[in-house]
Design an enzyme around this catalytic site. Structure first.
Site, PDB file in Angstrom:
ATOM      1  N   SER A 131      13.732  20.448 -16.064  1.00 20.52           N
ATOM      2  CA  SER A 131      12.623  21.400 -16.054  1.00 20.52           C
ATOM      3  C   SER A 131      13.099  22.724 -16.623  1.00 20.52           C
ATOM      4  CB  SER A 131      12.100  21.598 -14.621  1.00 20.52           C
ATOM      5  OG  SER A 131      11.227  22.716 -14.543  1.00 20.52           O
ATOM      6  N   HIS A 133       0.830  -1.211   0.000  1.00 22.28           N
ATOM      7  CA  HIS A 133       0.000   0.000   0.000  1.00 22.28           C
ATOM      8  C   HIS A 133       0.866   1.264   0.000  1.00 22.28           C
ATOM      9  CE1 HIS A 133      -3.115  -2.881   1.171  1.00 22.28           C
ATOM     10  NE2 HIS A 133      -2.276  -3.283   2.102  1.00 22.28           N
TER      11      HIS A 133
END
Length: 475
Positions: A280, A150
């Site tokens: 970026s 999870h």
């Protein structure tokens, strides 16, 4: 620059896969099929001359695409357009080109050749991904890392053992790919509705000659198996099955990149980042996992195509219907081109993947004290303590340590709390020795070795001639 360009061609796919689905390969295969048909029909007694066949062979690659386009505009039929274009450059054979055949003879058989050859191209890339992942798994089979369920910290595993989970998916994929290739059938020579009625006339009712023509032609194109029955076309479940197979490979790749992107966020493992690469345009420090993200984008596209092929297969009418044609022209080639790109990128990632053991260990040590509490309780019981009382003491310490970590941003001090608790009787010097991450990985390293040796290495050995691949990216 004023018309749309397919990015699979411009940016992603390999030259060999682009050629496999190119016009030249497609229409040269059409002509090879027409030549083989004529040769075998001649051998079976039809009035076809050596000179006609020689002229067909001499012009097999002499394709006038402009003339074919003119014919197609006139006839609204691509196969007849190319029959006429071929006849123009091989006039002595014009009357025997496509003799007894229907459009699906060249169209469907060529599709099957491209599907087979495309899978062989992908198999090479797939085997190399498996080899790279296998080497990675063995290299890091002993390196402990946090396991996650999870996406919450769980028991430890190893970096190498985690890689075997990616490999397991690929083992299933290559088993499916090999089975598909082993059972793939050629359409062969079946006639307009699959009854070979036109050949009944050509061979004066001799069915044995029709069967020989069917099987001999299939063998010449490398197919040992041929459909026993068909309508005009081969069963479109072939298309649905192969796109489903490609979708399965895409699923495996996407799962890998999901994991890698999460690990890159944790700064534990990174895909390659080149010296001059920009992550970026605004944030100069960024190291974005662009390769993994590209695989994810392409994989989603491939998986979406599985529905398209399934719908085509399920909605064919009787012996054939033409609502498959435009769909096939798009779906089959682009699914192959996209998976080809996916496997190229995956190999590229594995050729430069970076692991950061210190960062991995830091994350382990933030969580390991909690994982050691079960051992502490057992040791206290052995020393004569009451299990329930000890459990409560450990629970209170754990909650306090967790609070420090979550609310105050401090280091996990659970072990220090336990060492300073005089009510606990366990051997505290032994406790420090126990907190070696390798004591918490179970049989992960052995499982890795066994899995590679028993399930992966045999596949690599059986395909050793495919090992070795240039995996440079276009962009």
């Amino acid at each position: 620059m004023n018309s749309y360009k397919n990015p699979l061609e411009e940016r992603y796919s390999s030259e060999e896969m682009l050629f496999n689905f190119s016009h030249n390969n497609k229409f040269q295969n059409w002509r090879k099929l027409w030549i083989a048909l004529a040769e075998i029909e001649k051998d079976l007694g039809l009035e076809i001359t050596d000179e006609q066949i020689a002229e067909l062979k001499a012009n097999a690659e002499n394709i006038d695409y402009e003339k074919a386009a003119e014919y197609e505009k006139k006839f609204r039929h691509d196969v007849m357009a190319h029959v006429h274009a071929y006849g123009d450059v091989a006039p002595s054979a014009k009357g025997i080109i496509h003799l007894g055949a229907t459009s699906a003879f060249v169209g469907d058989n060529t599709d099957l050749i491209q599907i087979r050859d495309g899978l062989l191209i992908l198999k090479k890339k797939l085997v190399n991904v498996m080899k790279n992942l296998s080497d990675f798994a063995i290299q890091y089979k002993d390196l402990p890392t946090l396991g996650f369920t999870h996406f919450q910290p769980a028991q430890l595993t190893t970096v190498g053992k985690r890689a075997t989970l990616w490999l397991q998916s690929l083992v299933l994929d290559i088993e499916e790919l090999d089975f598909f290739l082993e059972t793939l059938r050629f359409r062969g020579v079946k006639g307009t509705t699959g009854t070979a009625a036109s050949f009944l006339e050509l061979f004066n009712g001799d069915y044995s000659k029709v069967k020989h023509l069917d099987k001999e032609l299939s063998k010449r194109f490398g197919f040992e198996k041929v459909f026993g029955v068909s309508g005009q076309t081969y069963d479109r479940k072939i298309d649905a099955k192969v796109v489903a197979l490609l979708g399965n490979i895409a699923q495996s790749a996407h799962k890998f990149t999901n994991d890698l992107r999460l690990l890159q966020n944790l700064k534990e493992i990174e895909e390659p980042f080149e010296k001059n690469q920009i992550g970026s345009s605004a944030m100069a420090y960024k190291r974005n996992p662009m390769r993994s993200e590209r695989i994810g984008a392409l994989a989603k596209y491939v998986m979406s195509l599985t529905t398209s092929s399934a719908m085509v297969a399920s909605t064919q009418w009787f012996e054939r219907t033409l609502d498959d044609s435009a769909n096939k022209r798009l779906t089959i080639p682009q699914a192959f081109l996209a998976v080809d790109a996916i496997l190229l990128i995956w190999n590229n990632i594995m050729n430069g993947i970076v692991v950061y053991p210190n960062r991995i260990n830091k994350h382990i040590m933030e969580e390991l004290p909690f994982m050691a509490t079960e051992y502490i309780i057992m040791e206290e019981v052995k020393a004569g303590g009451d299990r329930q009382e000890i459990h409560e003491v450990i629970r209170v310490h754990s909650m306090e340590a967790s609070k420090k970590v979550k609310e105050e941003g401090k280091e996990n001090d659970l072990i220090e709390r336990i060492l300073n608790d005089d009510s606990l009787k366990l051997d505290k010097s032994k406790l420090k020795e126990v907190l070696d991450p390798k004591n918490f990985i179970g049989f992960a390293h052995i499982q890795t070795e066994e899995f590679i040796a028993n399930e992966v290495q045999p596949i690599i050995d059986a395909n050793k001639d495919l090992i070795g691949l240039e995996a440079d990216l276009k962009v």
